[in-house]
Design an enzyme around this catalytic site. Sequence first.
Site, mmCIF file in Angstrom:
data_model
loop_
_atom_site.group_PDB
_atom_site.id
_atom_site.type_symbol
_atom_site.label_atom_id
_atom_site.label_comp_id
_atom_site.label_asym_id
_atom_site.label_seq_id
_atom_site.Cartn_x
_atom_site.Cartn_y
_atom_site.Cartn_z
ATOM 1 N N ARG A 47 7.712 1.063 13.336
ATOM 2 C CA ARG A 47 8.278 0.481 12.119
ATOM 3 C C ARG A 47 9.426 -0.482 12.418
ATOM 4 O O ARG A 47 9.965 -1.121 11.520
ATOM 5 C CB ARG A 47 8.778 1.580 11.175
ATOM 6 C CG ARG A 47 7.691 2.478 10.656
ATOM 7 C CD ARG A 47 8.234 3.440 9.608
ATOM 8 N NE ARG A 47 7.379 4.605 9.503
ATOM 9 C CZ ARG A 47 6.279 4.678 8.749
ATOM 10 N NH1 ARG A 47 5.915 3.648 8.010
ATOM 11 N NH2 ARG A 47 5.545 5.771 8.723
ATOM 12 N N GLU A 96 12.448 -9.700 1.583
ATOM 13 C CA GLU A 96 11.701 -8.512 2.032
ATOM 14 C C GLU A 96 12.581 -7.297 1.779
ATOM 15 O O GLU A 96 13.756 -7.295 2.166
ATOM 16 C CB GLU A 96 11.397 -8.662 3.533
ATOM 17 C CG GLU A 96 10.744 -7.441 4.161
ATOM 18 C CD GLU A 96 10.653 -7.549 5.693
ATOM 19 O OE1 GLU A 96 10.831 -8.662 6.246
ATOM 20 O OE2 GLU A 96 10.447 -6.511 6.331
ATOM 21 N N PRO A 135 0.786 -1.233 0.000
ATOM 22 C CA PRO A 135 0.000 0.000 0.000
ATOM 23 C C PRO A 135 0.819 1.284 0.000
ATOM 24 O O PRO A 135 1.855 1.371 0.652
ATOM 25 C CB PRO A 135 -0.827 -0.106 1.292
ATOM 26 C CG PRO A 135 -0.134 -1.109 2.131
ATOM 27 C CD PRO A 135 0.512 -2.065 1.174
ATOM 28 N N ASN A 136 0.290 2.235 -0.759
ATOM 29 C CA ASN A 136 0.821 3.605 -0.865
ATOM 30 C C ASN A 136 2.084 3.723 -1.715
ATOM 31 O O ASN A 136 2.561 4.827 -1.965
ATOM 32 C CB ASN A 136 1.054 4.230 0.532
ATOM 33 C CG ASN A 136 -0.225 4.278 1.338
ATOM 34 O OD1 ASN A 136 -1.206 4.841 0.867
ATOM 35 N ND2 ASN A 136 -0.263 3.679 2.511
ATOM 36 N N TYR A 142 11.381 8.704 0.878
ATOM 37 C CA TYR A 142 11.330 7.665 -0.161
ATOM 38 C C TYR A 142 11.991 8.067 -1.474
ATOM 39 O O TYR A 142 12.060 7.249 -2.393
ATOM 40 C CB TYR A 142 9.868 7.261 -0.411
ATOM 41 C CG TYR A 142 9.221 6.680 0.825
ATOM 42 C CD1 TYR A 142 9.670 5.463 1.370
ATOM 43 C CD2 TYR A 142 8.179 7.339 1.482
ATOM 44 C CE1 TYR A 142 9.095 4.941 2.517
ATOM 45 C CE2 TYR A 142 7.596 6.817 2.628
ATOM 46 C CZ TYR A 142 8.060 5.620 3.136
ATOM 47 O OH TYR A 142 7.495 5.101 4.276
ATOM 48 N N ARG A 144 5.018 11.085 -2.431
ATOM 49 C CA ARG A 144 4.811 10.772 -1.016
ATOM 50 C C ARG A 144 6.126 10.903 -0.239
ATOM 51 O O ARG A 144 7.085 10.177 -0.519
ATOM 52 C CB ARG A 144 4.324 9.317 -0.913
ATOM 53 C CG ARG A 144 4.247 8.761 0.482
ATOM 54 C CD ARG A 144 4.050 7.247 0.433
ATOM 55 N NE ARG A 144 3.938 6.707 1.760
ATOM 56 C CZ ARG A 144 4.274 5.467 2.084
ATOM 57 N NH1 ARG A 144 4.730 4.629 1.173
ATOM 58 N NH2 ARG A 144 4.156 5.058 3.315
ATOM 59 N N HIS A 158 12.852 -2.842 1.695
ATOM 60 C CA HIS A 158 12.312 -1.527 2.039
ATOM 61 C C HIS A 158 13.186 -0.455 1.413
ATOM 62 O O HIS A 158 14.409 -0.602 1.371
ATOM 63 C CB HIS A 158 12.273 -1.339 3.562
ATOM 64 C CG HIS A 158 11.396 -2.350 4.234
ATOM 65 N ND1 HIS A 158 10.029 -2.256 4.234
ATOM 66 C CD2 HIS A 158 11.704 -3.504 4.861
ATOM 67 C CE1 HIS A 158 9.517 -3.311 4.855
ATOM 68 N NE2 HIS A 158 10.516 -4.086 5.245
ATOM 69 N N ILE A 159 12.522 0.598 0.969
ATOM 70 C CA ILE A 159 13.224 1.724 0.363
ATOM 71 C C ILE A 159 13.974 2.490 1.453
ATOM 72 O O ILE A 159 15.149 2.806 1.329
ATOM 73 C CB ILE A 159 12.209 2.643 -0.353
ATOM 74 C CG1 ILE A 159 11.560 1.862 -1.511
ATOM 75 C CG2 ILE A 159 12.865 3.930 -0.838
ATOM 76 C CD1 ILE A 159 10.275 2.467 -2.050
ATOM 77 N N SER A 160 13.266 2.769 2.535
ATOM 78 C CA SER A 160 13.879 3.451 3.685
ATOM 79 C C SER A 160 14.426 2.385 4.640
ATOM 80 O O SER A 160 14.247 1.183 4.406
ATOM 81 C CB SER A 160 12.829 4.303 4.401
ATOM 82 O OG SER A 160 11.853 3.465 5.018
ATOM 83 N N ARG A 174 13.572 4.772 11.895
ATOM 84 C CA ARG A 174 12.373 5.619 11.882
ATOM 85 C C ARG A 174 11.537 5.399 13.152
ATOM 86 O O ARG A 174 12.064 4.982 14.178
ATOM 87 C CB ARG A 174 11.594 5.335 10.596
ATOM 88 C CG ARG A 174 12.451 5.627 9.340
ATOM 89 C CD ARG A 174 11.694 5.356 8.055
ATOM 90 N NE ARG A 174 10.506 6.182 7.954
ATOM 91 C CZ ARG A 174 9.497 5.911 7.110
ATOM 92 N NH1 ARG A 174 9.560 4.850 6.320
ATOM 93 N NH2 ARG A 174 8.449 6.697 7.075
ATOM 94 N N ASP A 232 1.600 -15.221 6.937
ATOM 95 C CA ASP A 232 1.266 -16.625 6.699
ATOM 96 C C ASP A 232 1.439 -16.992 5.225
ATOM 97 O O ASP A 232 1.913 -18.085 4.909
ATOM 98 C CB ASP A 232 -0.167 -16.926 7.164
ATOM 99 C CG ASP A 232 -0.283 -17.005 8.688
ATOM 100 O OD1 ASP A 232 0.768 -17.049 9.369
ATOM 101 O OD2 ASP A 232 -1.424 -17.005 9.203
ATOM 102 N N ALA A 263 3.329 -0.789 4.750
ATOM 103 C CA ALA A 263 2.842 -0.779 6.142
ATOM 104 C C ALA A 263 2.380 -2.166 6.618
ATOM 105 O O ALA A 263 2.409 -2.442 7.819
ATOM 106 C CB ALA A 263 1.720 0.238 6.288
ATOM 107 N N ASN A 280 8.013 -5.681 -1.105
ATOM 108 C CA ASN A 280 7.998 -4.546 -0.188
ATOM 109 C C ASN A 280 6.573 -4.493 0.363
ATOM 110 O O ASN A 280 5.672 -3.965 -0.291
ATOM 111 C CB ASN A 280 8.353 -3.237 -0.900
ATOM 112 C CG ASN A 280 8.416 -2.071 0.077
ATOM 113 O OD1 ASN A 280 7.929 -2.184 1.211
ATOM 114 N ND2 ASN A 280 9.005 -0.967 -0.339
#
Length: 145
Positions: free
Chosen positions: A114, A101, A10-11, A23, A18, A103-105, A110, A87, A77, A74
């Site tokens: 998170r 997995e 999401p997002n 990001y 954003r 993540h950009i950040s 943070r 799962d 949230a 990614n």
Amino acid sequence: MSVIYVLNGPNLNLLGSREPEVYGTFSLGDLEASLQNWALSKDQAIKVLQTNSEDELIGWLHAAIKEKSSVVINPAAFTHYSYALRDACAALTGSGLSLIEVHISNPHARETFRHNSVISGVATGVIAGFGIDSYLLALEQLSRR
Ligand code: DQA
């Protein structure tokens, strides 16, 4: 090797506008173009997908299991609270497939909420904090496995 799924939660469709200070200024389209460039250079098929829906993300993980595909994800949230997504990731790695997995950040640098990932414990590995390179490093790693 079969197609690699690159899944975005999401997002992430808002990349570019954003919180650019967190990001970066690249859009989801720029991200996809950069990953497809990598794929072309390696003669590796990849599917880059984004959704704001947990249901759809889980459906793509099920498809990856069926197709015996590795996954770069990614979870955005959902990383921090989605046991349903965890799962589905566990079903994939439990069937012997790789899931990285990304993540950009760097979520650990943070807000405290998170710092916890419910996904990391069932992932093959985790790469965070390198912007678009987090994805490229993950794809590089998968191509070596
Ligand atoms: C993110 C980090 C998450 O905490 C956040 O909710 C995101 C993006 C990242 O790529 O840095 O949406 O996964």
